[in-house]
Design an enzyme around this catalytic site. Structure first.
Site, PDB file in Angstrom:
ATOM      1  N   HIS C  15      86.097  30.631 -12.620  1.00 26.72           N
ATOM      2  CA  HIS C  15      87.562  30.603 -12.619  1.00 26.72           C
ATOM      3  C   HIS C  15      88.094  31.450 -13.777  1.00 26.72           C
ATOM      4  O   HIS C  15      87.351  31.976 -14.606  1.00 26.72           O
ATOM      5  CB  HIS C  15      88.122  29.175 -12.674  1.00 26.72           C
ATOM      6  CG  HIS C  15      88.122  28.523 -14.020  1.00 26.72           C
ATOM      7  ND1 HIS C  15      89.034  27.559 -14.387  1.00 26.72           N
ATOM      8  CD2 HIS C  15      87.309  28.703 -15.105  1.00 26.72           C
ATOM      9  CE1 HIS C  15      88.786  27.159 -15.605  1.00 26.72           C
ATOM     10  NE2 HIS C  15      87.760  27.822 -16.076  1.00 26.72           N
ATOM     11  N   CYS C  34      89.412  32.133 -22.066  1.00 23.83           N
ATOM     12  CA  CYS C  34      89.514  31.610 -20.692  1.00 23.83           C
ATOM     13  C   CYS C  34      90.323  32.526 -19.791  1.00 23.83           C
ATOM     14  O   CYS C  34      90.370  32.323 -18.577  1.00 23.83           O
ATOM     15  CB  CYS C  34      90.141  30.218 -20.687  1.00 23.83           C
ATOM     16  SG  CYS C  34      89.201  29.021 -21.634  1.00 23.83           S
ATOM     17  N   HIS C  40      84.967  33.513 -15.829  1.00 22.77           N
ATOM     18  CA  HIS C  40      83.790  32.877 -16.419  1.00 22.77           C
ATOM     19  C   HIS C  40      83.521  31.668 -15.510  1.00 22.77           C
ATOM     20  O   HIS C  40      84.086  31.608 -14.411  1.00 22.77           O
ATOM     21  CB  HIS C  40      84.056  32.473 -17.878  1.00 22.77           C
ATOM     22  CG  HIS C  40      85.124  31.456 -18.041  1.00 22.77           C
ATOM     23  ND1 HIS C  40      86.470  31.761 -17.908  1.00 22.77           N
ATOM     24  CD2 HIS C  40      85.075  30.122 -18.292  1.00 22.77           C
ATOM     25  CE1 HIS C  40      87.187  30.664 -18.082  1.00 22.77           C
ATOM     26  NE2 HIS C  40      86.369  29.654 -18.298  1.00 22.77           N
ATOM     27  N   HIS C  42      81.774  27.330 -14.820  1.00 27.04           N
ATOM     28  CA  HIS C  42      81.365  26.015 -15.314  1.00 27.04           C
ATOM     29  C   HIS C  42      80.538  25.268 -14.271  1.00 27.04           C
ATOM     30  O   HIS C  42      80.667  25.510 -13.069  1.00 27.04           O
ATOM     31  CB  HIS C  42      82.602  25.155 -15.634  1.00 27.04           C
ATOM     32  CG  HIS C  42      83.455  25.681 -16.729  1.00 27.04           C
ATOM     33  ND1 HIS C  42      83.069  25.693 -18.047  1.00 27.04           N
ATOM     34  CD2 HIS C  42      84.692  26.239 -16.708  1.00 27.04           C
ATOM     35  CE1 HIS C  42      84.034  26.211 -18.788  1.00 27.04           C
ATOM     36  NE2 HIS C  42      85.029  26.562 -18.010  1.00 27.04           N
ATOM     37  N   ASP C  80      82.074  24.373  -4.413  1.00 23.95           N
ATOM     38  CA  ASP C  80      80.754  24.698  -4.964  1.00 23.95           C
ATOM     39  C   ASP C  80      80.369  26.157  -4.698  1.00 23.95           C
ATOM     40  O   ASP C  80      80.447  26.638  -3.573  1.00 23.95           O
ATOM     41  CB  ASP C  80      79.696  23.764  -4.363  1.00 23.95           C
ATOM     42  CG  ASP C  80      78.369  23.930  -5.080  1.00 23.95           C
ATOM     43  OD1 ASP C  80      78.369  24.132  -6.311  1.00 23.95           O
ATOM     44  OD2 ASP C  80      77.320  23.871  -4.408  1.00 23.95           O
ATOM     45  N   HIS C  81      79.929  26.825  -5.763  1.00 24.32           N
ATOM     46  CA  HIS C  81      79.536  28.237  -5.704  1.00 24.32           C
ATOM     47  C   HIS C  81      80.694  29.099  -5.228  1.00 24.32           C
ATOM     48  O   HIS C  81      80.502  30.087  -4.523  1.00 24.32           O
ATOM     49  CB  HIS C  81      78.274  28.427  -4.846  1.00 24.32           C
ATOM     50  CG  HIS C  81      77.024  28.038  -5.575  1.00 24.32           C
ATOM     51  ND1 HIS C  81      76.692  26.728  -5.769  1.00 24.32           N
ATOM     52  CD2 HIS C  81      76.059  28.765  -6.191  1.00 24.32           C
ATOM     53  CE1 HIS C  81      75.550  26.670  -6.451  1.00 24.32           C
ATOM     54  NE2 HIS C  81      75.155  27.885  -6.725  1.00 24.32           N
ATOM     55  N   GLU C 125      84.761  19.488 -17.346  1.00 22.91           N
ATOM     56  CA  GLU C 125      84.619  20.945 -17.255  1.00 22.91           C
ATOM     57  C   GLU C 125      83.415  21.381 -18.093  1.00 22.91           C
ATOM     58  O   GLU C 125      82.697  22.307 -17.741  1.00 22.91           O
ATOM     59  CB  GLU C 125      85.889  21.625 -17.775  1.00 22.91           C
ATOM     60  CG  GLU C 125      85.940  23.085 -17.450  1.00 22.91           C
ATOM     61  CD  GLU C 125      87.340  23.646 -17.613  1.00 22.91           C
ATOM     62  OE1 GLU C 125      88.050  23.784 -16.612  1.00 22.91           O
ATOM     63  OE2 GLU C 125      87.740  23.926 -18.763  1.00 22.91           O
TER      64      GLU C 125
END
Lengths: 136, 136, 136, 136, 136, 136
Positions: C15, C34, C40, C42, C80-81, C125
């Site tokens: 994100h 950020c 980047h 998480h 996810d992913h 996070e």
């Protein structure tokens, strides 16, 4: 069949990093906050690992109930809720760094564990800093 | 007396697994969800381990304050809050798998850590997937 | 007898924090690292908590096998992913902060969980940063 | 370039420690609470580690999606939500200590993993007790 | 000044989910793997939380040494290394779901803890599944 | 829309539990090992939780970079690598139990956090002992 079995234990202790032979300024410069003369402290986590043959009848490499008892007698009694510098004889002359604590734990347990088992100590001073020592 | 000391660190990064020489279909078939062209990401946990002799005076194997600084300069600055494929020069030609990231981290730190210390990297991509690399 | 049951799940996503209405400089100043335009990522950990009555026959408050399936369908499949900014419709107009992601997860699950259960989302996070949202 | 990649998995099982050749009193004395004839149980955590060369094209040492599938087929299916003494053929004659479970897991996976990879099993019976076995 | 103090404990037990009033097929369909007639097991983690006033002299809300002793007597002795269905009287008629276990723990401790303290139980059956119960 | 955001931090400190008004024997009997006059220590883990409205533009409830800075200034600087009894003014007259430390942390942060946010402190003295305080 060689296998390694490990048991985790914990002790909570105060300590201070300081080298007697150095000046106060040298100690403060080298050890920083860890040199606080009033001490600070940690929840130490210690993992004791034994490597050896599994007994073909019992299926045990080493009885963990007995290992726990040895750790209680040699480590918990000596270190838990203690000031490492003041309450532990060996650290009146040796600096209680995480490295030196792991070496002392190894020696104390080596005296109690049959030599047919290899012995390794993993010692966490914080979640992010830890050492491993196997006597070599 | 040889001992190993370790320091844990973390960085949060985006990446995508993709081999330039393969077709889009081949990449998707091989890497599955990890091939998402829009990237996904991880909280990487890296453990840097140095093996060597403990200094008999200070009781330190390696000053962890200095190790933390080296990790900050070489790893955090380069990887944290970055897109590994786009922001890290080495991964413009190499696929940023957890294996290849650990090898790159090892190389970056090997340049900064005296050769008298053995160096090992443990890198967690998730809590359940991780690699270890020691340069051999 | 009111009780709360919780199920933990995980998703790995990329994100970027950015407010469309702000200038590039404003975004960079406010969101810092950020705001990296290349993204980047998480490993998000989400805990879904349902509060309600325990069924006196089965002893279940809510079947966790069914809760896992709902989480898989509503959260894993969607997040996810993925790249939250590019792949999730709602975050094309809303900033994917950990606060806003938890609110979206709550809304998605609220549609699927019978209203007789109170619903709360806890979203990590990183290991050190997390939010809780219960719809109030 | 040799590297080790690991995948963590979990299974929940009941077991009882008991040696057929011993009397009831001997078993109770030796295994203590673990000898309960009605069984007790654990959440076992298993880490499967493969050591080998990284493929220079894909950047993979071993595809973790495939490793997960092998673990599911060989370990999860056989051990998860089972009674090790009653439901697992091998433990009808062998005592299901954490040592013996790790050896069986190693053998089951060794049959499925190409011999060019070294194989190591780490098995946690509790957070504080665990074993490591690499087939030597 | 009201504050909450918590103490974490663990017990390892076998159990089976089954409703006597249902047919074998109904139980298997509803509880799936958890219905295995041979039992399976878990490492349960229980957190006991007391809410009340801090004593202005001692600075204690409740002496954790005494709380540990009460937990040992009421919970460890009754549940640890036991088969919940066979060894715990209450679960011969009630299904030992994580919900029902938490309610029983709450009742057992409520008898031992002065009513001036609010009591809450958090019980983890696995790392990813847990319940909270406070008697309301 | 009210939400709670939390930030975890750590400090390592020495302390001793002791009530000035009590005799040495009373203190030893009541606090046990924690009364060691030479001190012991802990790795304290503190979680600071703020509850309030999410800003509809930024998507932030509270900037965690700023929260981290406030925690560093008010908590880390005052407690980390310190002896709580000797180095912290407030604990020269108050017993530094985990309860009292959490109350002091709450007061220190309450002065720095806008009153529109509710404030809660969770403080772990060990992995198994912790308190929660929200100022009520």
């Amino acid at each position: 069949m060689e296998l390694t079995i490990s048991r985790e234990s914990h002790f909570n202790a105060a300590h201070r990093l300081n080298v007697e032979a150095w000046t106060e300024a040298e100690n403060k410069a080298y050890f920083g906050l860890c040199n606080n003369p009033n001490y600070h402290g940690h929840n130490y986590k210690v993992i004791v690992s034994l490597t050896g043959e599994v007994d073909s009848v019992s299926g045990y490499l080493f009885d963990l109930k007995i290992l726990k008892q040895i750790i209680d007698e040699e480590i918990e009694l000596k270190f838990d809720h203690k000031n490492l510098n003041l309450d532990v004889e060996e650290f009146k002359i040796t600096n209680p760094t995480v490295e030196n604590i792991s070496i002392l734990i190894w020696k104390l347990l080596r005296n109690r564990i049959d030599k047919k088992y290899k012995l390794k100590i993993t010692l966490y001073e914080t979640e992010r800093n830890f050492v491993e020592y196997n006597g070599n």
